[in-house]
Design an enzyme around this catalytic site. Structure first.
Site, PDB file in Angstrom:
ATOM      1  CD  GLU A 269      -2.963  -1.210   2.236  1.00  0.00           C
ATOM      2  OE1 GLU A 269      -2.867  -0.380   3.170  1.00  0.00           O
ATOM      3  OE2 GLU A 269      -3.886  -2.041   2.172  1.00  0.00           O
TER       4      GLU A 269
ATOM      5  CD  GLU B   9      -3.489  -6.205   3.595  1.00  0.00           C
ATOM      6  OE1 GLU B   9      -2.328  -5.773   3.461  1.00  0.00           O
ATOM      7  OE2 GLU B   9      -4.379  -5.589   4.176  1.00  0.00           O
TER       8      GLU B   9
END
Length: 626
Positions: free
Chosen positions: A398, A473
């Site tokens: 991220e 994820e």
């Protein structure tokens, strides 16, 4: 669990360290530890943070524990005259963080990144008799989004080798399968004080019980110098292939001999092929779906300190759930954890960092990136590239650069570095910016990882037909084991209250704004068979990040539009709290399929029913109960 323990015993699972020289000694006991003006004796691994008291005034995002600060560890190293004829190094598997090593009061080296494994050459710095080794740590506050721990929290080793020998992390083994046989290549990198003639011989061994069988061997005489590499090749007929179902291991025992010295270096490895294709992941030519979980590095009440028994128990429980893969989020793991994955049969995404240059925390990895990233990534790959369990290098999670074309040189550079150090594995990253997937950013990594965007799998496959994709994820549901809130709310954001006991109902219905229920993920995995698999957030609860009772302002990094951020602000305002205030008591995550103490939540059995073919029955209160 009993069944798995029996299986492990039958396989002869020996939880030994990976590639290592013969003269390697565990150096954990009897360190002096000085912090805040107090000195005492400790044994390593040691996490000073988890020893402290929970403090309501500390941030819940990092577990409300006192993990930051400065400290000094010291120990005496006895050195003989014979030792001084050898090369001696100090190896540290992990120290949190900004470590400096002193030998008899003189700085000898160190490493900044708390999750890295590293070594300091002590040769030439030691004297016969007693030598004082000290490791000074400066663990800065505001450097982590979860509980990082503090201290020398992994193993420490003293290694003694001959002057001419295999270098630190100096072997690299690759395998190729072809018609009933395997070709094994070993690249050996040497260290030597001067050019000399050396004989290098290697035996490939397979062990059954206490008996070792030699399946291949080779030897050569070469001119050796510091940094010289020699490539050896072996042919193994009818090889025993490594897989999660049958994690067979081999051992390469390499001997380096000169006119008057002999040194031994051992490298465990497995024979297998691992390939990401546009239609999925193939292990040994068989399409294999990655049924994975993400794991942080702490072990609940044990903190960050490495504990072999705790992690063996954890992996056994995941194995029984049907899990076959682990994402090491968001940092290199303890090397012993990869040894366990090799010998217990887990496929691993090995990850470098949570941050590149766009900061998430004031003292986070962005402050180290420019100076350290190449050294950190090189160290991770050289340490871990002989593990058959490792199938992907993840270069980040991220990271804010996803949407900045002017910074895409960063993931390109990291991917190139991975390919330089290990041409046999591909790269990935955990990506949460939905728009980045359909720009040139996607081309900077090999396998595209989506965080919480299963609805984009098909579009990605359509627009990138030659590139593999997976869920790096997924889900991110939150729950408390054994806690049921009635009446049951169907809305994913309403399964908890902002009043005591600050818990989340155990039905796997509830999730923060960026996440979704497991069956939503499974729906798209079924629709898009090209998806190589998923890594659920998370396999276990962990210290810190107590969403939804989390006032950490870095939570905003999970939202990518001002509308999403404003909605979160309004939700927090409804609780009567200020962002970055810390009055809430929660100090550990609610994301785990298994709780902090190692007990399965109700969702464990749902994944077991999805991921295994074993009969499963689990009873808990019906959600229409009153």
């Amino acid at each position: 669990m009993k069944k798995l323990l029996t299986i492990l015993s039958a396989l002869g699972v020996a939880l030994v360290a990976a590639a290592q020289p013969a003269g390697r000694e565990l150096w954990n006991d009897g360190w002096s530890f000085t912090k805040d003006g107090s000195t005492r004796t400790v044994n390593l691994p040691h996490d000073w943070g988890v020893e402290g008291e929970f403090n309501q005034e500390f941030p819940g995002e990092t577990g409300k524990l006192p993990w930051w600060g400065k400290a000094r560890y010291g120990k005496t190293l006895e050195v003989t005259g014979d030792d001084l004829e050898k090369d001696i190094r100090l190896e540290v598997d992990g120290a949190m963080s900004n470590a400096s090593v002193f030998v008899n009061g003189v700085k000898a080296g160190g490493w900044a990144y708390g999750y890295a494994s590293w070594a300091v050459d002590l040769t030439g710095r030691l004297q016969e008799g007693r030598n004082r080794i000290e490791i000074v740590l400066d663990n800065k506050p505001e450097s982590s989004r979860w509980y990082p721990g503090g201290g020398i929290y992994r193993n420490v080793w003293i290694t003694k080798t001959e002057k001419t020998s295999v270098a630190h992390w100096g072997t690299f083994i690759t395998t190729q399968l072809a018609s009933g046989k395997a070709i094994v290549y070993q690249k050996v990198t040497l260290k030597a004080p001067e050019t000399c003639i050396a004989r290098i011989s290697t035996r490939i061994l397979y062990k059954e019980g206490n008996t070792e069988y030699v399946v291949a061997e080779t030897r050569s005489v070469i001119e050796a110098w510091d940094g010289r590499t020699e490539v050896q090749d072996f042919e193994i007929v009818n090889p025993r292939l490594w897989s999660p179902e049958n994690p067979q291991m081999y051992l390469a025992r390499t001997v380096v001999e000169t006119e008057d010295t002999r040194d031994v270096y051992e490298t465990p490895f497995g024979i297998r092929s691992a390939e990401f294709r546009p239609d999925g992941f193939y292990l040994n030519g068989i399409k294999t779906f990655l049924k994975g979980v993400c794991l942080h590095h702490d072990a609940g009440a044990l903190g960050a300190a490495w504990n072999e028994d705790a992690w063996q128990r954890r992996l056994i429980m995941l194995k029984e759930m049907g899990c076959n893969a682990i994402r090491m989020s968001h940092n290199p793991p303890a090397p012993e954890l990869l040894d366990m994955c090799d010998r217990m049969g887990f496929l691993v995404m090995d990850e470098l960092t949570d941050t590149w240059t766009v900061s998430k925390k004031e003292n986070g990895y962005a402050t180290l990136f420019n100076e350290w990233v190449e050294k950190d990534l090189t160290a991770m790959i050289r340490r871990d590239r002989n593990h058959p369990s490792v199938i992907l290098w993840s270069i980040g999670n991220e990271c804010g650069e996803q949407g900045w074309p002017e910074r895409w040189d960063i993931p390109r550079r990291l991917t190139d570095l991975c390919h330089r150090e290990d041409p046999t594995r591909l790269t990935t990253a955990g990506n949460d910016n939905p728009g980045a997937a359909f720009t040139g950013y996607a081309e900077t990594i090999d396998v595209y990882g989506f965080n919480y965007k299963p609805h984009l799998y098909q579009q990605f496959v359509d627009e990138h037909p030659g590139q593999s994709v997976l869920g790096s994820e997924t889900s991110s549901c939150i729950s408390t084991r054994g806690y049921y809130l009635f009446p049951v709310e169907e809305d994913k954001g309403k399964g908890w209250t902002m009043d005591p006991p600050f818990q989340v109902s155990s039905y796997d219905l509830y999730a923060p704004g960026w996440a979704s229920k497991p069956d939503y993920e499974w729906e798209y995995e079924d629709k898009v068979p090209e998806c190589a698999g998923e890594f659920v957030w998370t396999g276990y609860d962990y210290l810190g990040e107590p969403t939804p009772f989390n006032m950490d302002p870095s939570v905003f990094t999970n939202f990518h539009t001002e509308e999403e951020k404003e909605a979160y602000r309004k939700m927090v305002a409804a609780w009567g709290q200020e962002i970055a205030s810390v009055p809430l008591p929660s100090r550990s995550s609610y994301f785990g399929i298994i709780d902090l103490a190692g007990f399965p939540k109700d969702s464990y059995y749902m994944y077991q029913s999805e991921w295994t073919k074993e009969p499963m029955l689990h009873l808990f209160p019906h959600w229409r109960s009153v």
